[in-house]
Design a protein around this motif. Structure first.
Motif, short mmCIF file in Angstrom:
data_model
loop_
_atom_site.label_atom_id
_atom_site.label_comp_id
_atom_site.label_asym_id
_atom_site.label_seq_id
_atom_site.Cartn_x
_atom_site.Cartn_y
_atom_site.Cartn_z
N TRP A 164 0.81 -1.22 0.00
CA TRP A 164 0.00 0.00 0.00
C TRP A 164 0.85 1.28 0.00
O TRP A 164 0.46 2.28 -0.57
N ASN A 165 2.01 1.22 0.66
CA ASN A 165 2.85 2.41 0.84
C ASN A 165 3.85 2.61 -0.30
O ASN A 165 4.71 3.48 -0.20
N ASP A 166 3.80 1.79 -1.36
CA ASP A 166 4.94 1.66 -2.27
C ASP A 166 4.55 1.72 -3.74
O ASP A 166 4.90 0.83 -4.52
N ALA A 167 3.87 2.77 -4.15
CA ALA A 167 3.50 2.92 -5.55
C ALA A 167 4.74 2.91 -6.44
O ALA A 167 5.74 3.56 -6.12
N GLY A 168 4.67 2.18 -7.53
CA GLY A 168 5.80 2.11 -8.45
C GLY A 168 7.05 1.49 -7.84
O GLY A 168 8.14 1.65 -8.40
N GLU A 169 6.90 0.81 -6.71
CA GLU A 169 8.03 0.21 -6.00
C GLU A 169 9.14 1.24 -5.72
O GLU A 169 10.31 0.90 -5.62
N VAL A 198 3.78 9.36 -7.76
CA VAL A 198 3.99 8.50 -8.91
C VAL A 198 2.81 8.65 -9.87
O VAL A 198 1.66 8.57 -9.44
N PRO A 199 3.06 8.89 -11.17
CA PRO A 199 1.95 9.03 -12.12
C PRO A 199 1.03 7.81 -12.08
O PRO A 199 1.48 6.68 -12.26
N HIS A 200 -0.25 8.06 -11.83
CA HIS A 200 -1.17 6.93 -11.63
C HIS A 200 -1.43 6.16 -12.92
O HIS A 200 -1.82 4.99 -12.87
N TYR A 201 -1.18 6.78 -14.08
CA TYR A 201 -1.47 6.10 -15.34
C TYR A 201 -0.37 5.10 -15.74
O TYR A 201 -0.50 4.43 -16.76
N VAL A 202 0.69 5.01 -14.95
CA VAL A 202 1.72 3.99 -15.19
C VAL A 202 2.01 3.25 -13.88
O VAL A 202 3.14 2.89 -13.57
N HIS A 203 0.95 2.98 -13.11
CA HIS A 203 1.13 2.43 -11.77
C HIS A 203 1.58 0.98 -11.76
O HIS A 203 2.05 0.49 -10.74
N ASN A 204 1.45 0.27 -12.88
CA ASN A 204 1.80 -1.14 -12.89
C ASN A 204 3.30 -1.40 -13.04
O ASN A 204 3.76 -2.52 -12.83
N ALA A 205 4.05 -0.39 -13.41
CA ALA A 205 5.48 -0.58 -13.66
C ALA A 205 6.31 0.09 -12.57
O ALA A 205 5.93 1.14 -12.04
N PRO A 206 7.46 -0.50 -12.21
CA PRO A 206 8.38 0.18 -11.28
C PRO A 206 8.80 1.54 -11.84
O PRO A 206 8.95 1.69 -13.06
N SER A 207 8.98 2.51 -10.98
CA SER A 207 9.28 3.88 -11.40
C SER A 207 10.65 4.32 -10.89
O SER A 207 10.77 4.86 -9.79
N ASP A 261 -1.89 12.63 -9.56
CA ASP A 261 -2.06 13.26 -10.87
C ASP A 261 -0.77 14.00 -11.22
O ASP A 261 -0.72 15.23 -11.26
N ALA A 262 0.27 13.23 -11.49
CA ALA A 262 1.61 13.79 -11.75
C ALA A 262 2.04 13.42 -13.16
O ALA A 262 2.02 12.23 -13.51
#
Length: 301
Positions: free
Chosen positions: A20-25, A196-205, A139-140
């Motif tokens: 939960w705390n780790d969007a885009g790893e 982290v941009p929400h539209y690419v949330h499935n990939a590590p950033s 929304d970044a």
């Protein structure tokens, strides 16, 4: 350039959790890079049987360098200095030799006991400052620098580092529980949340990892070698550009985000924005008033 004094030279614990705390790893990516650069070794770990539901966070099978398949169980561990002095490109700066990292998966139950156990281990390791890393979907636009929101519930930390107090109210992750327990135990904390941009949330950033590491450097005076991270961030951005080029709706949405971001960042945006930035500058120098309480986002701490 002089760094803020609040966390400089402290014996720090950097904290990051999967989930939960780790969007885009991004949070765990930054913490793992620090642990690898310093060749940290495990000094304390929780018993996963007490805190994890294996149907929710399953163990995984991995193949080691020796070719042997092993089970890896979800858990959480504090990593500390190994005493090695033969490291290539290590983290340097005040307090680098005493840097610790806490990495783990968010537990399924007994959060109070989980946090208390880890804070007790931090006290045993003589930790005197905690930096909690998080990453949230926002929304970044991926084409602009990714922002990192810094906050603290500790008034002395806010004054020393020029950070704000979050006004977020709502559900929290394990980072907030650990921050609360640490403050109660007398260990000051600061929380850093990357957008982290929400539209690419499935990939590590990797770009969000870079943003978090940059903020850690700013607040601690540490110098963190990036290795291949910057080239990975450029490749990530180019990959998202390629996706947007094939999707008109996505490209139009990104353009709207860019325009909104540029309007906020423009020097002529508003007198209030300029005044706020000047106040932050004064606080960093130690000449101005304490931080305003206008935190935002999913990072409540």
């Amino acid at each position: 350039m002089n760094q803020p004094a609040g966390f400089e030279g402290r014996r720090l614990l950097i904290v990051a959790f999967e989930g939960w705390n780790d969007a885009g790893e991004a949070a765990t990516g930054a913490a793992k890079l620090l642990a690898e650069r310093l060749a940290l070794t495990e000094i304390a770990a929780v018993d996963p049987e007490l805190y994890f539901d294996y149907q929710f966070t399953r163990p995984t099978v991995v193949v080691g360098d020796d070719g042997v398949r092993r089970l890896e169980w979800p858990g959480a561990a504090i990593l500390g200095p190994s005493g090695r002095n033969d490291l290539d490109d290590p983290v340097t700066g005040p307090g680098a030799s005493g840097l610790h990292v806490l990495l783990g998966a968010e537990p399924a139950r007994s959060w109070k006991g989980f946090a208390a156990e880890l804070v007790d281990a931090a006290l045993t390791a003589d930790i005197d400052g905690v930096v909690l890393l998080g990453a949230m979907l926002a929304d970044a636009p991926h084409t602009r620098p990714l922002t990192v929101f810094a906050s603290s519930e500790n008034p002395e930390v806010r004054s020393a580092l020029g950070v704000e107090r979050s006004t977020y109210e709502g559900p929290v992750g394990i980072l907030s529980v650990i921050a609360d327990q640490a403050e109660r135990a007398g260990i000051p904390t600061v929380s850093l949340w990357a957008s982290v941009p929400h539209y690419v949330h499935n990939a590590p950033s990797p770009k969000a990892v870079l943003a978090l590491l940059g903020k850690v450097e700013e607040l601690t005076g540490l110098s963190i070698p990036r290795g291949t991270l910057e080239s990975e961030a450029k490749a990530w951005e180019a990959g998202v550009d390629a996706l947007a080029a094939d999707d008109e709706d996505m490209a139009g949405y990104i353009t709207q985000l860019e325009q909104a971001r540029d309007a906020v960042d423009a020097p002529e945006a508003s007198g209030e924005a300029i005044a706020q930035e000047f106040e932050r500058y004064l606080r960093r120098r130690g000449d101005g008033p304490e931080g305003r309480a206008d935190g935002r986002g999913d990072g409540p701490r």
